[in-house]
Design a protein around this motif. Sequence first.
Motif, PDB file in Angstrom:
ATOM      1  N   GLY A   1       0.888 -10.594  -3.471  1.00  0.00           N
ATOM      2  CA  GLY A   1       1.796  -9.803  -2.639  1.00  0.00           C
ATOM      3  C   GLY A   1       0.951  -8.926  -1.742  1.00  0.00           C
ATOM      4  N   VAL A   2       1.596  -7.938  -1.112  1.00  0.00           N
ATOM      5  CA  VAL A   2       0.864  -7.075  -0.175  1.00  0.00           C
ATOM      6  C   VAL A   2      -0.284  -6.362  -0.883  1.00  0.00           C
ATOM      7  CG1 VAL A   2       2.870  -6.734   1.303  1.00  0.00           C
ATOM      8  CG2 VAL A   2       2.358  -5.055  -0.475  1.00  0.00           C
ATOM      9  N   ILE A   3      -1.290  -6.020  -0.103  1.00  0.00           N
ATOM     10  CA  ILE A   3      -2.430  -5.252  -0.616  1.00  0.00           C
ATOM     11  C   ILE A   3      -2.539  -3.952   0.163  1.00  0.00           C
ATOM     12  CG2 ILE A   3      -3.723  -7.259  -1.434  1.00  0.00           C
ATOM     13  CD1 ILE A   3      -5.479  -7.036   1.096  1.00  0.00           C
ATOM     14  N   ALA A   4      -3.061  -2.950  -0.510  1.00  0.00           N
ATOM     15  CA  ALA A   4      -3.261  -1.646   0.122  1.00  0.00           C
ATOM     16  C   ALA A   4      -4.512  -1.687   0.997  1.00  0.00           C
ATOM     17  CB  ALA A   4      -3.396  -0.564  -0.944  1.00  0.00           C
ATOM     18  N   HIS A   5      -4.556  -0.805   1.949  1.00  0.00           N
ATOM     19  CA  HIS A   5      -5.715  -0.675   2.827  1.00  0.00           C
ATOM     20  C   HIS A   5      -6.919  -0.145   2.047  1.00  0.00           C
ATOM     21  CE1 HIS A   5      -2.232  -0.472   5.453  1.00  0.00           C
ATOM     22  NE2 HIS A   5      -3.014  -0.881   6.431  1.00  0.00           N
ATOM     23  N   GLY A   6      -8.098  -0.524   2.474  1.00  0.00           N
ATOM     24  CA  GLY A   6      -9.317  -0.014   1.866  1.00  0.00           C
ATOM     25  C   GLY A   6      -9.450   1.489   1.996  1.00  0.00           C
ATOM     26  N   THR A   7      -8.740   2.077   2.957  1.00  0.00           N
ATOM     27  CA  THR A   7      -8.838   3.526   3.141  1.00  0.00           C
ATOM     28  C   THR A   7      -8.308   4.303   1.943  1.00  0.00           C
ATOM     29  OG1 THR A   7      -6.827   3.381   4.450  1.00  0.00           O
ATOM     30  CG2 THR A   7      -8.890   3.587   5.650  1.00  0.00           C
ATOM     31  N   PHE A   8      -7.470   3.686   1.106  1.00  0.00           N
ATOM     32  CA  PHE A   8      -7.047   4.374  -0.113  1.00  0.00           C
ATOM     33  C   PHE A   8      -8.243   4.577  -1.044  1.00  0.00           C
ATOM     34  CE2 PHE A   8      -2.946   2.767   1.321  1.00  0.00           C
ATOM     35  CZ  PHE A   8      -2.134   3.866   1.126  1.00  0.00           C
ATOM     36  N   VAL A   9      -9.104   3.585  -1.131  1.00  0.00           N
ATOM     37  CA  VAL A   9     -10.311   3.670  -1.959  1.00  0.00           C
ATOM     38  C   VAL A   9     -11.300   4.651  -1.338  1.00  0.00           C
ATOM     39  CG1 VAL A   9     -12.275   2.354  -2.869  1.00  0.00           C
ATOM     40  CG2 VAL A   9      -9.990   1.318  -2.807  1.00  0.00           C
TER      41      VAL A   9
END
Length: 129
Positions: free
Chosen positions: A50-58
């Motif tokens: 499914g959708v993935i979060a942006h690397g900016t969250f990490v």
Amino acid sequence: MTTFSAGDTVATLESEPIGRMNIAYMAVAMRDPNPVHVEDDFARQTGMPGVIAHGTFVLGLAGSMLTREFGVDAVQRWRIDLTAPVFPGDTLSAEAVAQEVDGDRLAVLLAVRNQDGTVVGRGDATVRL
């Protein structure tokens, strides 16, 4: 001045669960039209569940941890490599471990893990003590 030894955990920070709305807001804020972040069907076509979060969250969690612990002006450099995807509902935890102290500079290893312990980001930083 606080003293650190190699291997000491010097900072930690945990996120709230990352919601689909957080991901959608990030897509707008970053002007990132990649549908892998907002469309499940498209994300599945890329091999994701499914959708993935942006690397900016990490990146943001690691940066927040460093600046909360040492102050904005103390962070001289930091680098994070993204190593695994982050999904809606994931909770992230960041950790900085002392690697080397050189005068008033502290080199740390960084790791960001999801709630299952999977490393989703790793890197290093140098901060001024």
